[in-house]
Write an enzyme that holds these catalytic residues in place. Structure first.
Site, PDB file in Angstrom:
ATOM      1  N   LYS B  50      12.569  27.730  22.715  1.00 19.32           N
ATOM      2  CA  LYS B  50      12.098  26.506  22.049  1.00 19.32           C
ATOM      3  C   LYS B  50      10.693  26.158  22.514  1.00 19.32           C
ATOM      4  CE  LYS B  50      16.695  24.624  21.370  1.00 19.32           C
ATOM      5  NZ  LYS B  50      17.411  25.718  22.075  1.00 19.32           N
ATOM      6  N   GLY B  51       9.854  25.668  21.596  1.00 20.31           N
ATOM      7  CA  GLY B  51       8.515  25.231  21.966  1.00 20.31           C
ATOM      8  C   GLY B  51       7.434  26.257  21.670  1.00 20.31           C
ATOM      9  N   CYS B  52       7.809  27.404  21.104  1.00 20.64           N
ATOM     10  CA  CYS B  52       6.796  28.382  20.708  1.00 20.64           C
ATOM     11  C   CYS B  52       6.542  28.249  19.214  1.00 20.64           C
ATOM     12  CB  CYS B  52       7.270  29.798  20.986  1.00 20.64           C
ATOM     13  SG  CYS B  52       7.583  30.111  22.723  1.00 20.64           S
ATOM     14  N   GLN B  53       5.283  28.414  18.797  1.00 18.36           N
ATOM     15  CA  GLN B  53       4.977  28.267  17.380  1.00 18.36           C
ATOM     16  C   GLN B  53       5.469  29.488  16.592  1.00 18.36           C
ATOM     17  OE1 GLN B  53       0.898  27.511  16.310  1.00 18.36           O
ATOM     18  NE2 GLN B  53       1.514  25.839  14.978  1.00 18.36           N
ATOM     19  N   SER B  54       5.305  30.662  17.195  1.00 19.33           N
ATOM     20  CA  SER B  54       5.907  31.843  16.575  1.00 19.33           C
ATOM     21  C   SER B  54       7.290  32.039  17.210  1.00 19.33           C
ATOM     22  CB  SER B  54       5.026  33.057  16.787  1.00 19.33           C
ATOM     23  OG  SER B  54       4.617  33.135  18.130  1.00 19.33           O
TER      24      SER B  54
END
Lengths: 407, 139
Positions: B50-54
């Site tokens: 969680k928290g990654c754009q990709s």
């Protein structure tokens, strides 16, 4: 007018990033500010700073005059009938939320309908969803086809006698296609439906004659048309604004306040509660002057060449999918959202940043549109009149270099 | 077997060979391309960081008290970054990972050279690796 002489007005364009010349192609997110806008803000901050409309003293009257002059300048730019129809806000999003709330309170009832286009920015979707939730109204969607064109021909079927308002962008922030606002307004009005036009992208690409288009509301942000950020405008027809209740309560928007009840100020102050952004809104004057100066024919012809070059380069490459295409390039602005087969948009943006190129990547605040095209995000290059052919060529060459690195 | 410190120093040495960040990206891209074998069936929501754009998936298995990570991402530079991280921390014990400060990431200048959204993604990757180690440490 030559592009080199335009660039001299924008000192930030001389910036070097990682030792390379900045190539700023994120103009649709925020356009750069000319020196005249910076100077205006500086002058007001250093020698004209006082709260407006409230005091009789010297500085307050300077600040008030500048603020109200900006209103007159915007009225002229939009060709609105009266200055009362020009409400200052913090930007497009605030303008749309104002209408969604106040128009909703005045005119929308349970079972009524609101229409938004499939290609809208989240700021022109979510305020209407919130309003529909409050009022028990239904949100309907005007679809796009696979070229990104609004399917305006479906409107007569989509609009019912319960449809109160349609909200549509003048130009989509992803597709860059110029929507047929005048035609949409005409269809909607013939069926008793009001129209809000989101001018966030359109304002700097031709502006809007609100009388000619006959739209009921027009919203835009200053920072997308060379003015300071935190500035914005809502145009609304006086007869509608008069019937709408205030959005926010507070100072400035009142006539008299008693605990037994409050009466409100006339337009436009009725919708301008609290201390306004009085150092920044006057930057709309030099900003709109700049926008009109850049309408220059020679410059426009040059920008058109740049646009055609990039469009051709992106559409001819079989590895690139461009979203928002048109056989008639006069219906598309120099804004290109695309994806590259087998390469993630974020990887490209990251590498091209190190090459000095500022691009936008991601969902671009338009998730329904990403879903339509079945992608998790796109890469976007958006050009301004100060962008050169050399920059366009460097962008295309760098794109290919980055693709080669990533493959 | 090399110690965790030795492996981290090797990564720092590798990065110091490159002057330009474009070259460092090229190195990360190579790492990303080499990271293979993450099964499609393990690309489930519970393995997404969680928290990654990709999208980044992280899986972990335990053998002889050591953690072995596997990962994948749909963005190649992100995949290179997670590959770098799991290359350092795979084969370590839960307590080694949980007690590590991950400061080598700052020593190679990775965090400040990423865009803010990617830097947040890096922070999320590190937090997930640590949390995984802490979870196995308790078991």
């Amino acid at each position: 007018m030559k592009v080199d002489s335009v660039r001299k007005h924008f000192p930030i364009l001389e910036t070097k990033v990682y030792g390379k010349p900045l190539v700023y192609l994120d103009n649709a997110a925020s356009i750069q500010r000319p020196q005249s806008v910076v100077d205006k803000w500086n002058a007001l901050t250093t020698s004209g700073n006082a709260n407006i409309h409230r005091a009789v003293h010297y500085l307050s009257s300077i600040a008030t005059d500048e603020y109200e002059n900006a209103r007159d300048r915007v009225r002229a730019f939009l060709n609105a009938k009266s200055r009362e129809e020009i409400i200052f806000t913090s930007g497009t999003t605030a303008s749309i939320n104002l209408v969604a709330y106040s128009f909703g309170e005045a005119f929308v009832h349970e079972g009524d309908e609101i229409i938004v286009a499939e290609s809208e920015h989240h700021s022109d979707i979510v305020p209407w969803q919130l309003m529909c939730g409050r009022k028990g109204a239904i949100l309907k969607v005007l679809p796009i086809d696979d070229c990104g064109r609004l399917m305006v021909e479906t409107l007569p079927e989509l609009i019912s006698e319960r449809t109160k308002l349609l909200a549509v962008a003048q130009i989509s922030n992803v597709l860059g296609l110029i929507n047929p606002v005048k035609e949409i307004v005409s269809i909607c009005h013939s069926m008793g439906c009001k129209v809000l036009v989101d001018g966030a992208q359109g304002v700097v690409h031709g502006g809007m004659d609100v009388q000619d288009s006959d739209c009921d509301f027009y919203a835009f942000s200053g920072h997308k048309i060379y003015a300071a950020t935190g500035t914005g405008v809502l145009y609304g027809k006086k007869e509608l604004l008069d019937q709408m209740p205030p959005y926010m309560g507070g100072g400035e928007m009142i006539h008299t306040v008693r605990f037994s009840g409050t009466t409100f100020a006339p337009l436009p102050e009725k919708f301008e509660a609290g201390t306004q952004n009085f150092n920044a809104q006057p930057t709309l004057i030099p900003a709109l002057d700049m926008a009109e100066m850049l309408e220059d024919q020679e410059l426009q012809a040059y920008s058109k060449e740049v646009k055609s070059f990039v469009y051709k380069a992106l559409t001819e490459d079989p590895d690139i999918v461009l979203y928002g295409t048109s056989d008639d390039l006069s219906k598309k602005i120099a804004l290109f959202s695309f994806s590259v087969r087998g390469v993630h948009h974020e990887d490209l943006a990251l590498i091209m940043d190190k090459m000095g190129i500022a691009l936008r990547s991601g969902q671009m605040c338009a998730e329904p549109l990403m879903d339509h095209f079945g992608v998790t995000g796109m890469l976007r290059a958006s050009f301004a009149p100060y962008n050169t052919m050399e920059e366009a060529e460097y962008f295309i060459a760098s794109l290919h270099k980055a693709i080669d690195m990533l493959r | 077997m090399k110690t965790l410190e030795e492996i981290k120093n090797e990564v720092i040495d590798d990065f110091s060979m490159f002057d330009e960040w474009l070259d460092k990206y090229e190195y990360l891209i190579e790492l990303g391309k080499k990271l293979e074998g993450y099964p499609e069936s393990a690309k489930t929501d519970d393995k997404l960081i969680k928290g990654c754009q990709s999208r980044v998936w992280l899986d972990c298995k335990v053998e002889d008290g050591r953690l072995f990570f596997n990962a994948d991402s749909d963005a190649i530079i992100t995949k290179g970054i997670i590959s770098l991280l799991i290359g350092v921390y795979s084969g370590r014990t839960p307590s080694e990972i949980a007690e590590d400060d991950f400061s080598f990431v700052e020593n190679i200048g990775l965090k400040e050279n990423l865009s803010p959204t990617r830097a947040n993604g890096l922070v999320s990757m590190i937090a997930t690796i640590k949390a995984t180690a802490e979870k196995y440490g308790r078991e």
